[in-house]
Each structure stands twice: as C-alpha cells, then as structure tokens.
Design an enzyme around this catalytic site. Structure first.
Site: not given
Length: 339
Positions: A190, A217, A276, A279, A302, A311
């Site tokens: 990020r 995050k 972003h 990414r 994640w 994805y």
C-alpha cells in the site's frame, strides 16, 4: 443517602454507599425536588439490577466512549470517529435499549437524504452495528442487537493495467515517482507502506523487507520477498536518506497523488486509475501468472480469502483441462459415428 452541591457545579449531586461500593454522580438538575426524584430512581434501578437481574440503562454516549477506547488499534478508527460525530445529532443521550430497527431506518434515510452513495450510508451503519454488537456480546449492556439493513452496493470491476501500460507510465514519470511506482508494482504494498518504508525494514542480502503489525491495515506483520527489480530499485536509493528509503530532494515523501502523477496518466492515456490500483495491478498480474490464491493472500497481507477472490476471474488456467476434456469427448463421439 444525601444530596449536595459541588463548588464547580450548579447541579445537585447524589452520594451514597450500595453493597459496599460508593455511588456518586450528578443528577443533572439544580432543582432539589427533581434531584430527589433522580436519586429515588437511581436507588430503584440498583435494586432491580440486584434482585431482578434487570440490566442498567446505558446511553449511546457511554457506549461511544468505551468503543473508541477499545478500538484504538483499528486502522479505520479515523473514519469511525468521523461517522460517530455525524451520528451524535441522532443518538446523543439515547438509551441503547431504545435503538431498534425503526430507529436505524430513520438514520439510514437521514444519511441517504444527503445525496451520498449507498456505500457511504453502509459505512455509517457498520459503525453502529459494530458498537451495538460489542454492547451486546462483550459488555452485556443489551440483550440483543437489532437487524441493520444494508443498502446494495455495485460491484466495481478491478482496475489494473497491462505491463506495457505500466512500462509507459514508469518511463514518463519523474525518477522519484517512477521508482516508487516500480517498487509498488513489484511488491503490491500500500502507498503508506512504500512511502514510509525505512532502511531498518530492509535486508538486501536476504532480499527481504517487512511491514510491522502497527503499519499494516490488518494489524499483522507482512513479509515482503524482493524480486530482482525491487532489489535494484532499492539499491538506487542508497545514500539518499539516513532513515527512509524513498525521498525527494532529501525530504521524506507523504503525498504521491500529485498534479504530476495525474498529468502523466493523462499523457500516456491511462484513464480512471488511482494510486491504489497499482496494488490491484500487482495482484492481477500474480493471478494471471498462476500464483495460488492462498499464497497471494499472504503476500498481500489480506486478512481473509474473500479479499483475494475478487481477482480470481482473471485466471482461467484451472478450467482449461475441463474445456480440453469436452473437446476430447466430442472427438471420440465423432470417431464412433464414422465407424
């Protein structure tokens, strides 16, 4: 039991001992008769809690104070505080037990009336739901959480660019931005993790970097294996700054979504592309090249497989054997017919 006034307040205060514990609080009024009524209700409430098991009545404000204190670790607390400030005009002083589905529907309509997107309305309602769940499941302040209706949100397509487009973008950018973009496309990190990357987080010999839990995050450490391109990009930064990796004229970089960034995107013909999306591009390339989803989840830091699933449609390699099998069956049938 006794009522008294403090020097710093015009309101009456109540003070007494219950079950060996001292109870002392403001009645919120300077009228002695109303203060006595408040005191009587308080004593009755304590009796109901003790003898009948009735939960004390808690207000939204009480829950907000505790919620904010217990969620300081959340990366999204800044946005939570923004939503809580907006909610204050509707929930200030409201008892938690009163907040039901109809009450929440009024809040939903009020936010919708501002002309915001459904996603914005949902973010506000998610804060309310999260707070009420804590009040019910963890604090035991209320017995149940009302159903919170969420609005439908359009599923946005994943925006990514091809390697050819990425090469054109990097070539057109100033060197300091080009290096950051190149490193982002190699690692999938990020923006804040790249611009805030320090040399203490890099080991060029082992070709590794790492993001500390308090920088991630999901609040989990992220190991970052470095490709050859990433290593070469980092080596170009050696000697430019004592602590930080990516800098501009000796200063650390905090803003990358600049006029220069937007101007170059327009020049190379890349539309509707945010920072972003670098990414997203990194993840899309990985999926297209066959990286397993569970590996991509770990590489990207994640918290759940669902975050990677968006994805999955970009790779159809695992379906090819079924397509080939169907073709083989058709050929076999045709052969039998000829016989």
């Amino acid at each position: 039991m006794s009522l008294y006034k403090r020097k710093d307040s015009t309101c009456w205060w109540v003070r007494f001992t219950h079950k060996g514990k001292r109870v002392q609080e403001s009645t919120g009024t300077n009228d002695r008769q109303k203060a006595q009524e408040y005191e009587a209700k308080l004593v009755n409430s304590l009796w109901e809690q003790e003898r009948l098991g009735i939960k004390p009545k808690r207000q939204w404000n009480d829950a907000v104070v505790r919620y904010v204190d217990e969620t300081q670790h959340k990366a999204s607390q800044v946005s939570d505080l923004y939503h809580l400030r907006w909610l204050d005009k509707y929930l200030n002083g409201v008892e938690l037990q009163v907040i039901n589905r109809d009450f929440l529907e009024k809040i939903l309509k009020a936010k919708q009336a501002e002309g915001v997107a459904n996603s914005t309305v949902n973010r506000v309602l998610e804060v309310v739901r999260g707070l009420l769940r804590k009040a019910c499941n963890e604090w035991e302040w209320i017995d149940r959480v009302p159903a919170v209706r969420m609005l439908p949100e359009p599923k946005k397509r994943v925006r990514w660019i091809t390697r050819n487009e990425a090469d054109r973008l990097v070539e057109a950018l100033p060197s300091h931005l080009a290096d950051i973009v190149r490193f982002s496309l190699e690692t999938g990190l990020r923006r804040s993790n790249v611009t805030g990357l320090q040399w203490s987080q890099v080991d060029l010999v082992r070709r590794m970097a790492w993001i500390h839990p308090d920088q991630a995050k999901a609040r989990k450490a992220i190991p970052v294996p470095l490709s050859t391109v990433a290593v070469l990009t980092l080596r170009k930064q050696i000697g430019k700054h004592q602590t930080h990796v990516f800098t501009y004229k000796g200063n650390t970089i905090t803003q990358v979504n600049t006029k220069t960034w937007r101007k170059v995107l327009k020049e190379v013909g890349i539309e509707s592309f945010r920072w972003h999306d670098l990414r997203h591009t990194w993840a899309s390339w990985h999926i297209q090249e066959g990286t397993p989803q569970h590996i991509l989840q770990e590489l990207g830091g994640w918290s759940s497989p669902e975050m990677v699933q968006k994805y999955a449609h970009l790779s159809s390699a695992h379906l090819m054997e079924w397509v080939d099998r169907k073709i083989a069956v058709v050929q076999n049938v045709a052969e039998v017919v000829r016989l």
